[in-house]
Design a protein around this motif. Structure first.
Motif, short mmCIF file in Angstrom:
data_model
loop_
_atom_site.label_atom_id
_atom_site.label_comp_id
_atom_site.label_asym_id
_atom_site.label_seq_id
_atom_site.Cartn_x
_atom_site.Cartn_y
_atom_site.Cartn_z
N PHE A 15 0.81 -1.21 0.00
CA PHE A 15 0.00 0.00 0.00
C PHE A 15 0.86 1.27 0.00
CE2 PHE A 15 -2.41 3.26 2.46
CZ PHE A 15 -3.33 3.56 1.48
N ALA A 16 1.93 1.30 0.79
CA ALA A 16 2.79 2.49 0.84
C ALA A 16 3.39 2.78 -0.54
CB ALA A 16 3.90 2.31 1.87
N LYS A 38 -8.15 -2.13 -2.54
CA LYS A 38 -8.54 -3.22 -1.64
C LYS A 38 -7.29 -4.03 -1.33
CE LYS A 38 -13.31 -3.18 -3.06
NZ LYS A 38 -13.20 -1.78 -3.28
N LEU A 39 -7.03 -4.20 -0.03
CA LEU A 39 -5.76 -4.74 0.45
C LEU A 39 -5.94 -6.07 1.17
CD1 LEU A 39 -4.48 -1.44 2.12
CD2 LEU A 39 -4.25 -2.12 -0.27
N VAL A 97 -1.85 -4.59 -2.36
CA VAL A 97 -3.02 -4.20 -3.14
C VAL A 97 -3.47 -5.39 -3.98
CG1 VAL A 97 -3.93 -2.63 -4.91
CG2 VAL A 97 -2.23 -1.80 -3.26
N CYS A 98 -4.73 -5.78 -3.80
CA CYS A 98 -5.31 -6.89 -4.57
C CYS A 98 -6.21 -6.40 -5.70
CB CYS A 98 -6.11 -7.80 -3.65
SG CYS A 98 -5.11 -8.62 -2.39
N GLU A 126 -9.03 -0.19 1.67
CA GLU A 126 -10.13 -1.01 2.18
C GLU A 126 -9.64 -2.44 2.26
OE1 GLU A 126 -13.00 -0.36 -0.93
OE2 GLU A 126 -13.83 1.40 0.06
N SER A 127 -10.20 -3.24 3.14
CA SER A 127 -9.81 -4.64 3.23
C SER A 127 -10.41 -5.39 2.05
CB SER A 127 -10.30 -5.27 4.53
OG SER A 127 -9.91 -6.63 4.57
#
Length: 158
Positions: free
Chosen positions: A83-84, A140-141, A118-119, A101-102
């Motif tokens: 994410f970073a 979405k992570l 990140v997905c 977001e999850s």
């Protein structure tokens, strides 16, 4: 544009303006526009010379030519990144917000999600991002030690 008008007026010019993009928007507020092009537009009633300013809305990149299409950025592919790192990759696009977001419905994000991967992303990779200063990127992570689900909001631990 307001500064450009004041400078041109101080130099002895009358000023007119037009949308420099292919959209032909009207300018009702001089503060909301940035000057991309300028050209001589003759003289007004034989008096002061006229300067015609080609402008775009503040935050928009200038087109390559006056009257051309605005070269909005494309959404980079950030899936698979932490994410970073994804946030750094998205910074040049100029999003107002990047929202984590999850990816799983049964896993909450931690206070700091920087190492999560990140997905899924919205906008999709390669999509044109118009007016990114008003837009939001949704990522979405998944936790670093979990695989990405096949679809958003799946359950990790059924």
């Amino acid at each position: 544009m307001e500064e450009a008008k004041a400078a041109a007026s101080a130099a002895g010019y009358s000023v007119v303006s037009h949308d420099a993009s292919d959209r032909d928007d009207r300018q009702w507020d001089a503060d909301g526009w940035t000057v991309c092009f300028q050209a001589s537009a003759g003289r007004r009633d034989g008096g002061r010379p006229v300067l015609d300013l080609g402008v775009v809305r503040v935050g928009a990149p200038c087109p390559a030519v006056d009257g051309g299409k605005i070269p909005w950025p494309a959404m980079p592919a950030v899936t698979g990144m932490a994410f970073a790192r994804a946030g750094q990759a998205l910074a040049p696009v100029g999003f107002r917000k990047v929202v984590p977001e999850s990816a799983y419905s049964d896993v909450a994000l931690p206070g700091v999600a920087d190492p999560w991967k990140v997905c899924f992303q919205d906008p999709e990779p390669g999509e044109t991002v118009e007016d990114p200063q008003f837009g939001t990127a949704y990522l979405k992570l998944a936790p670093p030690d979990a695989p990405c689900p096949e679809r958003p909001y799946a359950t990790l631990r059924p």
